[in-house]
Write a protein that holds these residues in place. Structure first.
Motif, PDB file in Angstrom:
ATOM      1  N   ILE A  35       0.239  -8.068  -2.880  1.00 40.29           N
ATOM      2  CA  ILE A  35       0.671  -7.236  -3.996  1.00 40.29           C
ATOM      3  C   ILE A  35       1.722  -6.277  -3.468  1.00 40.29           C
ATOM      4  CG2 ILE A  35      -0.057  -5.651  -5.809  1.00 40.29           C
ATOM      5  CD1 ILE A  35      -2.892  -6.773  -5.453  1.00 40.29           C
ATOM      6  N   GLY A  36       2.942  -6.454  -3.919  1.00 44.25           N
ATOM      7  CA  GLY A  36       4.091  -5.764  -3.355  1.00 44.25           C
ATOM      8  C   GLY A  36       4.832  -6.732  -2.454  1.00 44.25           C
ATOM      9  N   ALA A  37       6.133  -6.883  -2.699  1.00 50.06           N
ATOM     10  CA  ALA A  37       6.906  -7.908  -1.992  1.00 50.06           C
ATOM     11  C   ALA A  37       8.053  -7.307  -1.194  1.00 50.06           C
ATOM     12  CB  ALA A  37       7.441  -8.934  -2.995  1.00 50.06           C
ATOM     13  N   GLY A  38       7.838  -6.096  -0.670  1.00 50.76           N
ATOM     14  CA  GLY A  38       8.851  -5.479   0.177  1.00 50.76           C
ATOM     15  C   GLY A  38       8.790  -6.015   1.594  1.00 50.76           C
ATOM     16  N   ALA A  39       9.545  -5.387   2.488  1.00 55.67           N
ATOM     17  CA  ALA A  39       9.668  -5.883   3.859  1.00 55.67           C
ATOM     18  C   ALA A  39       8.327  -5.947   4.570  1.00 55.67           C
ATOM     19  CB  ALA A  39      10.646  -4.999   4.636  1.00 55.67           C
ATOM     20  N   ILE A  40       7.454  -4.962   4.328  1.00 59.46           N
ATOM     21  CA  ILE A  40       6.182  -4.918   5.049  1.00 59.46           C
ATOM     22  C   ILE A  40       5.289  -6.085   4.669  1.00 59.46           C
ATOM     23  CG2 ILE A  40       4.703  -3.560   3.507  1.00 59.46           C
ATOM     24  CD1 ILE A  40       5.319  -2.733   7.187  1.00 59.46           C
ATOM     25  N   ALA A  41       5.432  -6.601   3.442  1.00 62.44           N
ATOM     26  CA  ALA A  41       4.604  -7.730   3.009  1.00 62.44           C
ATOM     27  C   ALA A  41       4.892  -8.979   3.835  1.00 62.44           C
ATOM     28  CB  ALA A  41       4.832  -8.010   1.525  1.00 62.44           C
ATOM     29  N   TYR A  42       6.134  -9.142   4.277  1.00 62.19           N
ATOM     30  CA  TYR A  42       6.477 -10.294   5.110  1.00 62.19           C
ATOM     31  C   TYR A  42       5.768 -10.217   6.457  1.00 62.19           C
ATOM     32  CZ  TYR A  42      10.082 -11.688   1.774  1.00 62.19           C
ATOM     33  OH  TYR A  42      10.739 -12.106   0.644  1.00 62.19           O
ATOM     34  N   CYS A  43       5.587  -9.006   6.991  1.00 62.71           N
ATOM     35  CA  CYS A  43       4.847  -8.846   8.250  1.00 62.71           C
ATOM     36  C   CYS A  43       3.415  -9.351   8.086  1.00 62.71           C
ATOM     37  CB  CYS A  43       4.832  -7.384   8.666  1.00 62.71           C
ATOM     38  SG  CYS A  43       6.462  -6.640   8.902  1.00 62.71           S
ATOM     39  N   HIS A  44       2.787  -8.974   6.973  1.00 58.30           N
ATOM     40  CA  HIS A  44       1.416  -9.420   6.741  1.00 58.30           C
ATOM     41  C   HIS A  44       1.368 -10.916   6.444  1.00 58.30           C
ATOM     42  CE1 HIS A  44      -0.363  -5.465   6.992  1.00 58.30           C
ATOM     43  NE2 HIS A  44       0.582  -4.993   6.199  1.00 58.30           N
ATOM     44  N   ALA A  45       2.365 -11.415   5.743  1.00 62.90           N
ATOM     45  CA  ALA A  45       2.394 -12.850   5.448  1.00 62.90           C
ATOM     46  C   ALA A  45       2.430 -13.674   6.727  1.00 62.90           C
ATOM     47  CB  ALA A  45       3.593 -13.175   4.559  1.00 62.90           C
ATOM     48  N   ARG A  46       3.260 -13.271   7.681  1.00 61.09           N
ATOM     49  CA  ARG A  46       3.330 -13.994   8.960  1.00 61.09           C
ATOM     50  C   ARG A  46       1.994 -13.922   9.698  1.00 61.09           C
ATOM     51  NH1 ARG A  46       8.776 -11.963   8.824  1.00 61.09           N
ATOM     52  NH2 ARG A  46       8.095  -9.959   9.705  1.00 61.09           N
ATOM     53  N   ALA A  47       1.372 -12.747   9.679  1.00 64.21           N
ATOM     54  CA  ALA A  47       0.084 -12.585  10.358  1.00 64.21           C
ATOM     55  C   ALA A  47      -0.992 -13.434   9.705  1.00 64.21           C
ATOM     56  CB  ALA A  47      -0.323 -11.114  10.344  1.00 64.21           C
ATOM     57  N   LEU A  48      -1.016 -13.446   8.394  1.00 64.99           N
ATOM     58  CA  LEU A  48      -2.039 -14.200   7.673  1.00 64.99           C
ATOM     59  C   LEU A  48      -1.908 -15.696   7.914  1.00 64.99           C
ATOM     60  CD1 LEU A  48      -1.903 -12.103   4.398  1.00 64.99           C
ATOM     61  CD2 LEU A  48      -3.853 -12.246   5.975  1.00 64.99           C
ATOM     62  N   HIS A  74     -12.374  -7.573  -0.939  1.00 66.65           N
ATOM     63  CA  HIS A  74     -12.053  -6.538   0.023  1.00 66.65           C
ATOM     64  C   HIS A  74     -10.573  -6.191  -0.107  1.00 66.65           C
ATOM     65  CE1 HIS A  74     -15.959  -7.381   1.693  1.00 66.65           C
ATOM     66  NE2 HIS A  74     -15.614  -8.626   1.940  1.00 66.65           N
ATOM     67  N   VAL A  75     -10.196  -4.981   0.311  1.00 62.08           N
ATOM     68  CA  VAL A  75      -8.818  -4.522   0.126  1.00 62.08           C
ATOM     69  C   VAL A  75      -8.259  -3.998   1.442  1.00 62.08           C
ATOM     70  CG1 VAL A  75      -7.317  -2.873  -1.052  1.00 62.08           C
ATOM     71  CG2 VAL A  75      -9.192  -3.964  -2.302  1.00 62.08           C
ATOM     72  N   PHE A  76      -7.089  -4.518   1.798  1.00 59.81           N
ATOM     73  CA  PHE A  76      -6.346  -4.061   2.974  1.00 59.81           C
ATOM     74  C   PHE A  76      -5.041  -3.482   2.461  1.00 59.81           C
ATOM     75  CE2 PHE A  76      -3.939  -5.350   7.035  1.00 59.81           C
ATOM     76  CZ  PHE A  76      -4.436  -4.277   7.753  1.00 59.81           C
ATOM     77  N   MET A  77      -4.782  -2.202   2.726  1.00 59.99           N
ATOM     78  CA  MET A  77      -3.594  -1.573   2.166  1.00 59.99           C
ATOM     79  C   MET A  77      -2.774  -0.880   3.248  1.00 59.99           C
ATOM     80  SD  MET A  77      -5.053   1.799   0.138  1.00 59.99           S
ATOM     81  CE  MET A  77      -5.889   0.781  -1.065  1.00 59.99           C
ATOM     82  N   GLU A  78      -1.502  -0.735   2.952  1.00 61.44           N
ATOM     83  CA  GLU A  78      -0.615  -0.024   3.857  1.00 61.44           C
ATOM     84  C   GLU A  78      -0.926   1.468   3.829  1.00 61.44           C
ATOM     85  OE1 GLU A  78       1.810  -0.371   6.198  1.00 61.44           O
ATOM     86  OE2 GLU A  78       0.978  -2.387   6.240  1.00 61.44           O
ATOM     87  N   LYS A  79      -0.516   2.150   4.904  1.00 59.52           N
ATOM     88  CA  LYS A  79      -0.668   3.593   4.951  1.00 59.52           C
ATOM     89  C   LYS A  79       0.573   4.244   4.367  1.00 59.52           C
ATOM     90  CE  LYS A  79       2.105   4.821   7.377  1.00 59.52           C
ATOM     91  NZ  LYS A  79       3.535   4.555   7.117  1.00 59.52           N
ATOM     92  N   PRO A  80       0.478   5.467   3.849  1.00 52.86           N
ATOM     93  CA  PRO A  80      -0.775   6.166   3.592  1.00 52.86           C
ATOM     94  C   PRO A  80      -1.523   5.519   2.440  1.00 52.86           C
ATOM     95  CG  PRO A  80       1.031   7.349   2.576  1.00 52.86           C
ATOM     96  CD  PRO A  80       1.651   6.211   3.339  1.00 52.86           C
ATOM     97  N   MET A  81      -2.814   5.722   2.368  1.00 55.40           N
ATOM     98  CA  MET A  81      -3.592   5.058   1.325  1.00 55.40           C
ATOM     99  C   MET A  81      -3.198   5.557  -0.066  1.00 55.40           C
ATOM    100  SD  MET A  81      -7.284   6.980   1.771  1.00 55.40           S
ATOM    101  CE  MET A  81      -8.133   5.685   0.912  1.00 55.40           C
TER     102      MET A  81
END
Length: 334
Positions: free
Chosen positions: A7-20, A85-92
């Motif tokens: 949820i959210g498709a900015g630059a940080i989402a690509y980091c999580h996509a690669r990790a996942l 479960h929810v994993f979110m970027e900081k700050p919450m």
């Protein structure tokens, strides 16, 4: 195979996509208010664009919330009420009140809420933490974090970053200092009080602080200093701990680079220098992989973990204490 949605498709989402992908987690959909951004990320992940989280929440084990922090409660509520479960970027969140809502929802629905303080999962900081916790430098007296650089090269404008837009404005004390507060907490435990000052350098965004000096009194009797700037034309960082029997400093050539670690104890005739290859870059930094792996482990164990929503709420309260101290020019107890 576990399943999630981005949820959210900015630059940080690509980091999580690669990790996942490396962790064999299936990304079942991408959601973003910008359809083009959502489609681009969905194509990169080999998945589809989803209009509303409720359409797929029942299929998921978790969701990854990568939106600006002002836009998370409704998504989190839909996910948690579906048992995700929810994993979110900081700050919450921007405010402690919203952070408390998120924590309460997670506890009411019996799901894990974790916040991505990803720099704590990097090799450089883990080595610093190991040395401190080993007792090698004795009892900790002083911890300091000093980092300087330029946000986005030019600190952004009100049109190209949510950090400076009306309604979502989020300065350094809340958005970026959360990493430093988390690191101090890992090294020394909770903060007792804060005395701070902040400055912003943009007349068109007075709520956007990009320079912070904060003095921390720790509950264990130690003291700390946070000095940070998003408007410095020179780049550097240093994270150090002074103990009764030694000192260790983690240094870098940019805001979040860990290039070398210096250590000297009372038993060493000379300092010990360790060269590190821990330069922060979105595409290559393993911290997102490490953070996501930890989140999956917490799920499997049924544990909240040390990066829980409740911990993130405490760091957010410290950020607000920094801002309150700057406004009132007084020390703020916690």
């Amino acid at each position: 195979m576990k399943k999630t949605a981005l949820i959210g498709a900015g630059a940080i989402a690509y980091c999580h996509a690669r990790a996942l992908k490396q962790l064999d987690v299936e990304i079942c959909g991408v959601i973003d208010v910008n359809t083009d951004s959502a489609r681009k990320l969905a194509d990169a992940c080999g998945t589809r664009v989803v209009s509303h989280l409720a359409e797929i929440a029942g299929e998921l084990d978790m969701v990854h919330l990568c939106t600006p922090p002002s836009f998370r409660i409704d998504y989190a509520r839909t996910a948690m009420e579906a048992g995700c479960h929810v994993f979110m970027e900081k700050p919450m969140a921007i405010t402690p009140a919203d952070g408390q809502i998120l924590v309460n929802m997670a506890e009411a629905n019996g799901v894990r809420l974790m916040v991505d303080f990803n720099h704590r999962f990097r090799a450089g900081f883990q080595e610093l933490l190991r040395i401190v916790q080993s007792g090698e430098i004795g009892e900790v007296v002083n911890v300091f974090i000093n980092r300087m650089g330029m946000l986005g090269g030019n600190a952004g404008t009100q049109h190209d970053t949510w950090r400076r837009k009306a309604g979502t404005v989020c300065g350094m004390s809340i958005e970026s200092l959360s990493h430093d507060i988390d690191m101090v907490w890992q090294l020394l435990g909770p903060v007792a009080s804060v005395r701070a000052d902040v400055r912003g350098t943009f007349a068109d965004a007075p709520a956007f602080d990009n320079n912070v000096n904060a003095l921390l009194s720790m509950r264990n009797g130690a003291m700390g200093v946070l000095h940070a700037s998003w408007s410095s034309h020179l780049k550097m960082s240093a994270r150090g701990v002074v103990g009764t029997r030694g000192t260790v400093i983690l240094e870098g050539d940019d805001l979040f680079d860990f290039n070398r670690l210096r250590l000297r104890t009372a038993d060493m005739p000379h300092e010990h220098l360790i060269r590190l290859d821990d330069v922060y870059h979105f595409a290559t930094c393993p911290s997102y992989l490490n953070a996501n792996r930890y989140f999956l482990e917490c799920q499997d164990k049924g544990e909240d973990g040390s990066a829980s929503g409740r911990h993130a709420l405490e760091t957010l309260k410290i950020s607000h204490a920094i801002l309150e101290s700057a406004r009132t020019q007084t020390a703020i107890p916690l």
